[in-house]
Design a protein around this motif. Structure first.
Motif, PDB file in Angstrom:
ATOM      1  N   PRO A  50     -11.051   6.284  23.655  1.00  0.00           N
ATOM      2  CA  PRO A  50     -11.308   5.350  22.542  1.00  0.00           C
ATOM      3  C   PRO A  50     -12.795   5.006  22.382  1.00  0.00           C
ATOM      4  O   PRO A  50     -13.206   4.555  21.314  1.00  0.00           O
ATOM      5  CB  PRO A  50     -10.525   4.086  22.946  1.00  0.00           C
ATOM      6  N   LEU A  51     -13.594   5.244  23.422  1.00  0.00           N
ATOM      7  CA  LEU A  51     -15.027   4.903  23.321  1.00  0.00           C
ATOM      8  C   LEU A  51     -15.840   5.950  22.573  1.00  0.00           C
ATOM      9  O   LEU A  51     -16.899   5.647  22.053  1.00  0.00           O
ATOM     10  CB  LEU A  51     -15.644   4.775  24.727  1.00  0.00           C
ATOM     11  N   PHE A  52     -15.395   7.202  22.569  1.00  0.00           N
ATOM     12  CA  PHE A  52     -16.269   8.220  21.963  1.00  0.00           C
ATOM     13  C   PHE A  52     -15.605   9.025  20.843  1.00  0.00           C
ATOM     14  O   PHE A  52     -16.189   9.980  20.335  1.00  0.00           O
ATOM     15  CB  PHE A  52     -16.871   9.148  23.040  1.00  0.00           C
ATOM     16  N   THR A  53     -14.378   8.612  20.460  1.00  0.00           N
ATOM     17  CA  THR A  53     -13.769   9.238  19.279  1.00  0.00           C
ATOM     18  C   THR A  53     -13.502   8.141  18.250  1.00  0.00           C
ATOM     19  O   THR A  53     -13.239   6.997  18.623  1.00  0.00           O
ATOM     20  CB  THR A  53     -12.437   9.927  19.634  1.00  0.00           C
ATOM     21  N   VAL A  54     -13.559   8.521  16.976  1.00  0.00           N
ATOM     22  CA  VAL A  54     -13.307   7.503  15.947  1.00  0.00           C
ATOM     23  C   VAL A  54     -11.812   7.472  15.638  1.00  0.00           C
ATOM     24  O   VAL A  54     -11.100   8.462  15.834  1.00  0.00           O
ATOM     25  CB  VAL A  54     -14.117   7.784  14.649  1.00  0.00           C
ATOM     26  N   ASP A  55     -11.355   6.306  15.158  1.00  0.00           N
ATOM     27  CA  ASP A  55      -9.964   6.188  14.727  1.00  0.00           C
ATOM     28  C   ASP A  55      -9.704   7.210  13.626  1.00  0.00           C
ATOM     29  O   ASP A  55     -10.577   7.446  12.795  1.00  0.00           O
ATOM     30  CB  ASP A  55      -9.719   4.802  14.105  1.00  0.00           C
TER      31      ASP A  55
END
Ligand SMILES: C=C(O[C@@H]1C=C(C(=O)O)C=C[C@H]1O)C(=O)O
Length: 268
Positions: free
Chosen positions: A131-136
């Motif tokens: 969740p820190l390095f991919t976008v929703d």
């Protein structure tokens, strides 16, 4: 570790050589994250199949590990998971007669070399890091996403399990310091003995710089504004601060857990 591979006699191990291997591994970690970050989160890849079945990503990793280990069927010793730093996430799914390998140079203690922290790496990767390095979002490329996750997991795991060599070198350099703590099963003392804070600070700064360097958009126009600064980080393919956080909170602590667990078995 390649420094230990390809030689039939016991290879020379040194802390400098193992640290060089860790530095090179950083490049692979940064590039793997950059590749995964091309896709949004793609949550469907992680949803368990109906009826409590496996998620796509778990299915993919299990199948890919079994396939890679089976390369030995065609070419002896070609299969993966024969080196102590190359640790499968699902060892129970690998063909048992191919794992572990028979003829690898034995630089590590045989029992201690079996240490694995892959369960912790798996949870960290999916619950904290992703969740820190991919976008929703969802672009529908689930199989590709699973393959890229597998690449990230493998390289992070290899980096962390190189800690077995670090521990072996540190033990060989100072058995008189480590042996009493090993015999007393004193994890805190072992952790203090093997920790080098100044080295850790450099690692964090270097991975952040690598993410800033490797993750920039390269154009042919001269940039008047080329110096490294935080203002440019928004254009990076992966936020450099995520890399320093990954190393600070998870990669280095787990590497040290591997070192401690290895040392605890070193005199068995
Ligand atoms: C790997 C080492 O052991 C520890 C872990 C480190 C790491 O994971 O990068 C760095 C320094 C040490 O505190 C080492 O000494 O190089």
């Amino acid at each position: 570790m390649d420094a230990a591979a390809g030689q039939q006699q016991e290879p020379q191990l040194s802390l400098a050589a193992v640290r060089d291997a860790l530095v090179r591994e950083e490049d692979s970690v940064v590039f793997a994250l950059i590749e995964r970050a091309r896709h949004p989160r793609n949550a469907s890849a992680y949803t368990p199949a109906a009826g409590g079945g496996r998620s796509l990503v778990e299915f993919f990793v299990r199948e890919a590990e079994a396939l890679q280990s089976k390369a030995s069927l065609l070419l002896p010793s070609a299969g993966r998971y024969q080196k102590p730093e190359d640790v499968p996430f699902f060892p129970q799914d690998l063909p048992s007669h191919l794992f572990p390998a028979k003829s690898y140079p034995k630089v590590l203690h045989p029992v201690a070399s079996l240490v694995s922290v892959n369960d912790a790496i798996w949870k960290m990767y999916f619950n904290e890091l992703l969740p820190l390095f991919t976008v929703d979002g969802d672009d529908g490329n689930y199989a590709e996403t699973a393959a890229l996750d597998f690449a990230c997991l493998q390289v992070i795991s290899r980096r962390i399990h190189i800690g077995k060599y670090v521990a072996e070198v540190k033990f060989r350099d100072a058995p008189q310091d480590y042996s009493p703590a090993i015999q007393a099963k004193d994890k805190d003392t072992l952790m203090n003995l093997l920790t080098f804070k100044a080295v850790e600070e450099k690692v964090k700064r270097r991975v952040e710089k690598k993410a800033r360097t490797f993750g920039q958009n390269v154009t042919l126009e001269d940039s008047a504004n080329k110096q490294e600064n935080v203002a440019e980080d928004s254009g990076c393919k992966v936020d450099p601060k995520v890399l320093s956080k990954l190393y600070d909170q998870w990669v280095m602590p787990l590497t040290k857990d591997v070192e401690v667990e290895y040392l605890l078995r070193r005199l068995d």
